[in-house]
Design a protein around this motif. Structure first.
Motif, PDB file in Angstrom:
ATOM      1  N   GLU A  78       0.823  -1.217   0.000  1.00 17.72           N
ATOM      2  CA  GLU A  78       0.000   0.000   0.000  1.00 17.72           C
ATOM      3  C   GLU A  78       0.857   1.267   0.000  1.00 17.72           C
ATOM      4  O   GLU A  78       0.474   2.287  -0.565  1.00 17.72           O
ATOM      5  CB  GLU A  78      -1.011   0.009   1.144  1.00 17.72           C
ATOM      6  CG  GLU A  78      -0.421  -0.049   2.528  1.00 17.72           C
ATOM      7  CD  GLU A  78      -0.224  -1.469   3.059  1.00 17.72           C
ATOM      8  OE1 GLU A  78       0.033  -1.579   4.268  1.00 17.72           O
ATOM      9  OE2 GLU A  78      -0.302  -2.448   2.300  1.00 17.72           O
ATOM     10  N   ASP A  79       2.038   1.208   0.622  1.00 18.85           N
ATOM     11  CA  ASP A  79       2.951   2.355   0.591  1.00 18.85           C
ATOM     12  C   ASP A  79       3.560   2.515  -0.801  1.00 18.85           C
ATOM     13  O   ASP A  79       3.712   3.632  -1.295  1.00 18.85           O
ATOM     14  CB  ASP A  79       4.049   2.206   1.642  1.00 18.85           C
ATOM     15  CG  ASP A  79       3.535   2.402   3.066  1.00 18.85           C
ATOM     16  OD1 ASP A  79       2.467   3.012   3.235  1.00 18.85           O
ATOM     17  OD2 ASP A  79       4.207   1.933   4.003  1.00 18.85           O
ATOM     18  N   GLU A  81       2.113   1.621  -3.541  1.00 16.96           N
ATOM     19  CA  GLU A  81       1.011   2.145  -4.359  1.00 16.96           C
ATOM     20  C   GLU A  81       0.822   3.642  -4.127  1.00 16.96           C
ATOM     21  O   GLU A  81       0.620   4.402  -5.070  1.00 16.96           O
ATOM     22  CB  GLU A  81      -0.272   1.382  -4.041  1.00 16.96           C
ATOM     23  CG  GLU A  81      -1.422   1.753  -4.948  1.00 16.96           C
ATOM     24  CD  GLU A  81      -2.633   0.866  -4.727  1.00 16.96           C
ATOM     25  OE1 GLU A  81      -3.476   0.827  -5.637  1.00 16.96           O
ATOM     26  OE2 GLU A  81      -2.750   0.234  -3.659  1.00 16.96           O
ATOM     27  N   GLU A  82       0.904   4.056  -2.865  1.00 17.49           N
ATOM     28  CA  GLU A  82       0.780   5.484  -2.514  1.00 17.49           C
ATOM     29  C   GLU A  82       1.818   6.331  -3.253  1.00 17.49           C
ATOM     30  O   GLU A  82       1.544   7.449  -3.673  1.00 17.49           O
ATOM     31  CB  GLU A  82       0.938   5.652  -1.002  1.00 17.49           C
ATOM     32  CG  GLU A  82       1.027   7.073  -0.518  1.00 17.49           C
ATOM     33  CD  GLU A  82      -0.323   7.743  -0.378  1.00 17.49           C
ATOM     34  OE1 GLU A  82      -0.349   8.981  -0.401  1.00 17.49           O
ATOM     35  OE2 GLU A  82      -1.326   7.034  -0.249  1.00 17.49           O
ATOM     36  N   VAL A  87       4.037  -2.409  -7.162  1.00 15.69           N
ATOM     37  CA  VAL A  87       3.759  -3.101  -5.905  1.00 15.69           C
ATOM     38  C   VAL A  87       4.277  -4.539  -5.900  1.00 15.69           C
ATOM     39  O   VAL A  87       4.266  -5.196  -4.862  1.00 15.69           O
ATOM     40  CB  VAL A  87       2.250  -3.093  -5.565  1.00 15.69           C
ATOM     41  CG1 VAL A  87       1.754  -1.669  -5.384  1.00 15.69           C
ATOM     42  CG2 VAL A  87       1.444  -3.833  -6.606  1.00 15.69           C
TER      43      VAL A  87
END
Length: 157
Positions: A78-79, A81-82, A87
């Protein structure tokens, strides 16, 4: 060139290439979205992240590889992706991201580095975040030691 007033560096002139956007802020500093990366040649590899909003908010950091040359990234999907990164794999140090360990001093004035939650800076998009690891491979209080040739004995202090 732009400028801001800072507590520790006075009036700071900087180019846009030194500005990093932290869309989520930093833990405990969620309102702080913009930071200027300061890399004084005389203090290398020490760098600073100066808040663009608060003159007195400035973080000291080292590149993680300067603290632990064998450091292995462990950025959560998720980081990644942020930050807009792939990913499926960890990004490459240097060419894709800069990874910094925030520094702190304990009560005895011994420096430690936070390798458990490094700052990850995407070098292309100029976006950053604090990536808290899901494993316990590294500590948030990793001791910083001087290179062997620069160590001084406690008796000399």
């Amino acid at each position: 060139m732009r400028s801001i007033e800072t507590k520790y560096f006075g009036t700071l002139l900087f180019g846009e290439e030194s500005v990093f956007d932290f869309p989520q802020g930093l833990p405990a500093f969620e309102e702080e979205k913009g930071f200027v990366l300061i890399e004084p040649a005389e203090g290398a590899p020490l760098v600073f992240l100066q808040s663009m909003l608060r003159p007195g908010l400035c973080f000291a950091a080292f590149p993680v590889l300067g603290v632990d040359p064998g450091y292995q990234l462990g950025i959560a999907p998720e980081d990644l992706e942020e930050l807009g990164l792939d990913v499926r794999r960890q990004p490459a140090h240097g060419s894709e991201v800069r990874v910094l360990a925030l520094l702190s001093l304990d009560g005895g004035f011994r420096a430690t580095a936070n390798l458990m939650a490094p700052l990850v800076l995407d070098v292309k998009t100029r976006r950053g975040l604090q990536a808290i690891r899901r494993d316990s491979r590294y500590s948030h209080q990793h001791p910083i030691t001087a290179p062997a040739g620069e160590r001084t004995s406690e008796k000399a202090c």
